[in-house]
Write an enzyme that holds these catalytic residues in place. Structure first.
Site, PDB file in Angstrom:
ATOM      1  N   PHE A  38       0.962  -1.207   0.123  1.00 55.30           N
ATOM      2  CA  PHE A  38       0.039   0.182   0.068  1.00 55.30           C
ATOM      3  C   PHE A  38       1.039   1.267  -0.040  1.00 55.30           C
ATOM      4  O   PHE A  38       0.808   2.137   0.784  1.00 55.30           O
ATOM      5  CB  PHE A  38      -0.822   0.081   1.421  1.00 55.30           C
ATOM      6  CG  PHE A  38      -1.826  -1.237   1.208  1.00 55.30           C
ATOM      7  CD1 PHE A  38      -3.037  -1.367   0.863  1.00 55.30           C
ATOM      8  CD2 PHE A  38      -1.352  -2.060   2.251  1.00 55.30           C
ATOM      9  CE1 PHE A  38      -3.757  -2.660   0.799  1.00 55.30           C
ATOM     10  CE2 PHE A  38      -2.025  -3.360   2.484  1.00 55.30           C
ATOM     11  CZ  PHE A  38      -3.374  -3.606   1.750  1.00 55.30           C
ATOM     12  N   ASP A  69       0.882  -1.299  -5.147  1.00 58.07           N
ATOM     13  CA  ASP A  69      -0.361  -0.493  -4.664  1.00 58.07           C
ATOM     14  C   ASP A  69      -1.242  -0.767  -5.650  1.00 58.07           C
ATOM     15  O   ASP A  69      -0.709  -1.370  -6.817  1.00 58.07           O
ATOM     16  CB  ASP A  69      -0.069   0.843  -4.592  1.00 58.07           C
ATOM     17  CG  ASP A  69      -1.178   1.649  -4.005  1.00 58.07           C
ATOM     18  OD1 ASP A  69      -0.790   2.106  -2.806  1.00 58.07           O
ATOM     19  OD2 ASP A  69      -2.236   1.804  -4.425  1.00 58.07           O
ATOM     20  N   SER A  70      -2.489  -0.627  -5.512  1.00 60.11           N
ATOM     21  CA  SER A  70      -3.295  -1.083  -6.647  1.00 60.11           C
ATOM     22  C   SER A  70      -3.870   0.143  -7.545  1.00 60.11           C
ATOM     23  O   SER A  70      -4.265   0.206  -8.543  1.00 60.11           O
ATOM     24  CB  SER A  70      -4.676  -1.505  -5.943  1.00 60.11           C
ATOM     25  OG  SER A  70      -5.197  -0.721  -5.304  1.00 60.11           O
ATOM     26  N   ASN A 123      -3.295  -6.131  -6.363  1.00 57.75           N
ATOM     27  CA  ASN A 123      -3.869  -6.161  -5.073  1.00 57.75           C
ATOM     28  C   ASN A 123      -3.380  -6.878  -4.144  1.00 57.75           C
ATOM     29  O   ASN A 123      -2.492  -7.849  -4.299  1.00 57.75           O
ATOM     30  CB  ASN A 123      -5.326  -7.056  -5.501  1.00 57.75           C
ATOM     31  CG  ASN A 123      -6.082  -7.247  -4.085  1.00 57.75           C
ATOM     32  OD1 ASN A 123      -5.494  -7.841  -3.352  1.00 57.75           O
ATOM     33  ND2 ASN A 123      -7.368  -6.836  -4.296  1.00 57.75           N
ATOM     34  N   ALA A 124      -3.106  -6.236  -2.873  1.00 55.33           N
ATOM     35  CA  ALA A 124      -2.283  -6.520  -1.914  1.00 55.33           C
ATOM     36  C   ALA A 124      -2.516  -7.682  -1.491  1.00 55.33           C
ATOM     37  O   ALA A 124      -1.435  -8.807  -1.242  1.00 55.33           O
ATOM     38  CB  ALA A 124      -2.347  -5.501  -0.745  1.00 55.33           C
ATOM     39  N   CYS A 142      -5.905   2.497  10.112  1.00 53.53           N
ATOM     40  CA  CYS A 142      -6.309   3.808  10.281  1.00 53.53           C
ATOM     41  C   CYS A 142      -7.841   4.062  10.424  1.00 53.53           C
ATOM     42  O   CYS A 142      -8.446   5.059  10.139  1.00 53.53           O
ATOM     43  CB  CYS A 142      -5.664   4.754   9.077  1.00 53.53           C
ATOM     44  SG  CYS A 142      -6.590   4.190   7.554  1.00 53.53           S
TER      45      CYS A 142
HETATM   46  N1  SAH Z   1       1.784   4.301   2.656  1.00 55.02           N
HETATM   47  C1  SAH Z   1       0.932   5.506   1.797  1.00 55.02           C
HETATM   48  C2  SAH Z   1      -0.484   5.580   2.307  1.00 55.02           C
HETATM   49  C3  SAH Z   1      -1.333   4.385   1.889  1.00 55.02           C
HETATM   50  S1  SAH Z   1      -2.934   4.838   1.602  1.00 55.02           S
HETATM   51  C4  SAH Z   1       1.949   6.567   2.304  1.00 55.02           C
HETATM   52  O1  SAH Z   1       2.794   6.620   3.000  1.00 55.02           O
HETATM   53  O2  SAH Z   1       1.334   7.721   1.863  1.00 55.02           O
HETATM   54  C5  SAH Z   1      -3.585   3.472   1.223  1.00 55.02           C
HETATM   55  C6  SAH Z   1      -3.148   2.805  -0.247  1.00 55.02           C
HETATM   56  O3  SAH Z   1      -3.479   1.659  -0.502  1.00 55.02           O
HETATM   57  C7  SAH Z   1      -3.637   4.016  -1.377  1.00 55.02           C
HETATM   58  O4  SAH Z   1      -2.444   4.329  -2.195  1.00 55.02           O
HETATM   59  C8  SAH Z   1      -4.593   2.750  -2.231  1.00 55.02           C
HETATM   60  O5  SAH Z   1      -4.288   3.000  -3.647  1.00 55.02           O
HETATM   61  C9  SAH Z   1      -4.052   1.415  -2.025  1.00 55.02           C
HETATM   62  N2  SAH Z   1      -4.971   0.440  -1.944  1.00 55.02           N
HETATM   63  C10 SAH Z   1      -6.163   0.321  -1.619  1.00 55.02           C
HETATM   64  N3  SAH Z   1      -6.812  -1.040  -1.698  1.00 55.02           N
HETATM   65  C11 SAH Z   1      -5.692  -1.792  -2.041  1.00 55.02           C
HETATM   66  C12 SAH Z   1      -5.579  -3.269  -2.413  1.00 55.02           C
HETATM   67  N4  SAH Z   1      -6.442  -4.001  -2.161  1.00 55.02           N
HETATM   68  N5  SAH Z   1      -4.252  -3.499  -2.807  1.00 55.02           N
HETATM   69  C13 SAH Z   1      -3.252  -2.649  -2.962  1.00 55.02           C
HETATM   70  N6  SAH Z   1      -3.198  -1.368  -2.742  1.00 55.02           N
HETATM   71  C14 SAH Z   1      -4.655  -0.838  -2.347  1.00 55.02           C
END
Ligand code: SAH
Length: 446
Positions: free
Chosen positions: A279, A301-302, A329-330, A390
């Site tokens: 993410f 990230d997605s 997708n994570a 969060c």
């Molecule tokens: N770590 C980042 C903030 C993350 S916010 C920083 O330091 O700024 C959450 C992130 O998760 C977003 O960028 C969103 O695009 C991503 N996201 C949401 N669902 C996801 C998934 N299923 N798989 C991968 N990424 C995802």
């Protein structure tokens, strides 16, 4: 002024600091409040509790903005913004803006302006070129963030300005936009103000989404500095307000463990830490970890748009050769990494909010459990996990329980190195639990 009379005992939570009054806590309304208008709040005995914004179209029927100030006019906002600025100067030092620090300048209820978020970004405008998604591969394609952007296209930070990215998330602040803009200009003197009222919570207040330039001019992209690294951000098109300021100190905290990777029983510890940033968004953690000397960073990230910016940010900081960017997708990708037998020394897990309400808690628990369990499988013994939640609904106790469950299931033991929360420009207001939302645990997995 119209008056809200609370039911018996419903004043206690409000007097302890919570600013929201729900529809079912009100005994009666005297007079006819305007949409978003000021109302006086009284307890069941008729005693004064405070002044609030009224919204007949929201379950949060009223939001308290003050105990003493009757009118929420321009002067009220000037005083609120000055108080908020004073807190930031207290926390970050007097010349915070001069020091190029981008900050959340107003954090809604916690700064006594219910529903108003103001992020202040100090940076330099960037001349634009190239498509958004340049160079990021689709699906589970893997790519190195090669090809540095010519540095001469990046303006020096001494041409910097201040741009505000603002969210109006309650009817009370929506109907006072003009006064708020005047007050923002007089207190912060910005070069431009962008509106990012495209948050889903607007619908709960009966408001449509709205994005655009509210005042002055807002460059398409700016470069900000954070923790000594440079980041290009997109104020009008990026997620939320364009950049997640709340993770500033946690990014630095995570990066510090890169150089301690020798704690891990890693077969390649002489080479340096292998980092996984799940993410990753625009790379706040990835870039800093690479700068701190990580041998490799796998950034996942997605969002293709976020990854396109990450690619630029890697180049801006001359660490492209050590960051591998993956759009995936994570949940799926963690499983794939396990199948491939990959191992890491440091893993960052920063998912979006899984629990948006009480009903979503069980699903959120399963989500956090799965992510953290898989991360523990992927960590070298002695490796470090930096993990976040969060959702304010998901309490610190629930989060700790999930981590303990994941450790049990993966047959690992956790040593808790740090228990952290959001940075200080997102103040926590006692009695208002919604402001205590970010949980960060840095644990060594042994
Ligand atoms: N770590 C980042 C903030 C993350 S916010 C920083 O330091 O700024 C959450 C992130 O998760 C977003 O960028 C969103 O695009 C991503 N996201 C949401 N669902 C996801 C998934 N299923 N798989 C991968 N990424 C995802």
């Amino acid at each position: 002024m119209a008056t809200i009379i609370l039911k018996s005992k419903e004043d206690i939570r409000i007097r302890r600091g919570h600013p929201w009054i729900y529809d079912n806590e009100i005994a009666r309304v005297e007079g006819e409040p305007e949409p978003g208008g000021e109302v006086e709040v009284r307890d069941a005995r008729g005693l004064h509790v405070g002044y609030a914004f009224f919204n007949l179209n929201s379950k949060i029927r009223a939001r308290v903005y003050s105990r003493t100030a009757k009118k929420a006019d321009e002067e009220f906002f000037v005083r609120a913004f000055e108080a908020a600025w004073k807190w930031r100067k207290f926390c970050f030092g007097e010349p915070a803006i001069e020091r190029r620090l981008s900050l959340r300048l107003v954090y809604g209820e916690a700064d006594s302006v219910p529903g108003l978020i103001v992020d202040g970004f100090v940076g330099a405008p960037v001349a634009q070129g190239g498509g958004l998604a340049d160079g990021v591969e689709q699906a589970d394609g893997v790519e190195r963030a090669e090809g540095d952007i010519p540095t001469k296209s990046i303006p020096p930070l001494d041409t910097q300005g201040l741009w505000l990215s603002v969210q109006f998330l309650s009817l009370g602040v929506e109907v006072r936009k003009a006064e708020i803009l005047k007050a923002l200009r007089s207190v912060f003197n910005p070069d431009g103000i962008a509106e990012r009222s495209d948050a889903p919570v607007r619908a709960l207040e009966g408001l449509p989404e709205s994005v655009g330039v509210l005042w002055g001019s807002v460059p398409e992209r700016i470069v900000i500095e954070e923790n000594g690294a440079l980041f290009e951000i997109d104020l009008l098109g990026g997620q939320k307000t364009g950049w997640f300021l709340d993770q500033r100190a946690n990014r630095a905290a995570a990066a510090k463990y890169v150089s301690r990777a020798q704690w891990a029983d890693s077969p390649n510890k002489a080479i340096g830490a292998r980092v996984l940033d799940m993410f990753c968004n625009q790379g706040g953690f990835s870039v800093l970890a690479a700068k701190a000397g990580a041998a490799s960073v796998l950034a996942v990230d997605s969002s293709r748009d976020a990854l396109a910016l990450l690619r630029k940010n890697a180049a801006l900081n001359s660490v492209s050769d050590r960051i591998t960017i993956v759009e995936a997708n994570a949940f799926d990708y963690l499983r794939d990494l396990e199948k491939m037998g990959q191992r890491f020394d440091l893993i960052i897990l920063d998912p979006p909010a899984f629990a948006k309400n009480r009903a979503a808690l069980e699903g959120a628990r399963r989500g956090y459990k799965e992510l953290n369990l898989r991360a523990m499988h992927l960590l070298e013994r002695g490796g470090v996990l930096v993990t976040f939640s969060c959702s304010h609904w998901f309490s610190p106790e629930m989060f700790d329980a999930v981590l303990a469950d994941a450790a049990f299931d993966s047959n690992r033991r956790l040593h808790i190195l740090e228990e952290r929360t959001q940075d200080l420009d997102h103040p926590i207001l006692s009695g208002y639990d919604e402001s205590r939302y970010l949980k960060c645990r840095i644990v060594q997995v042994v």
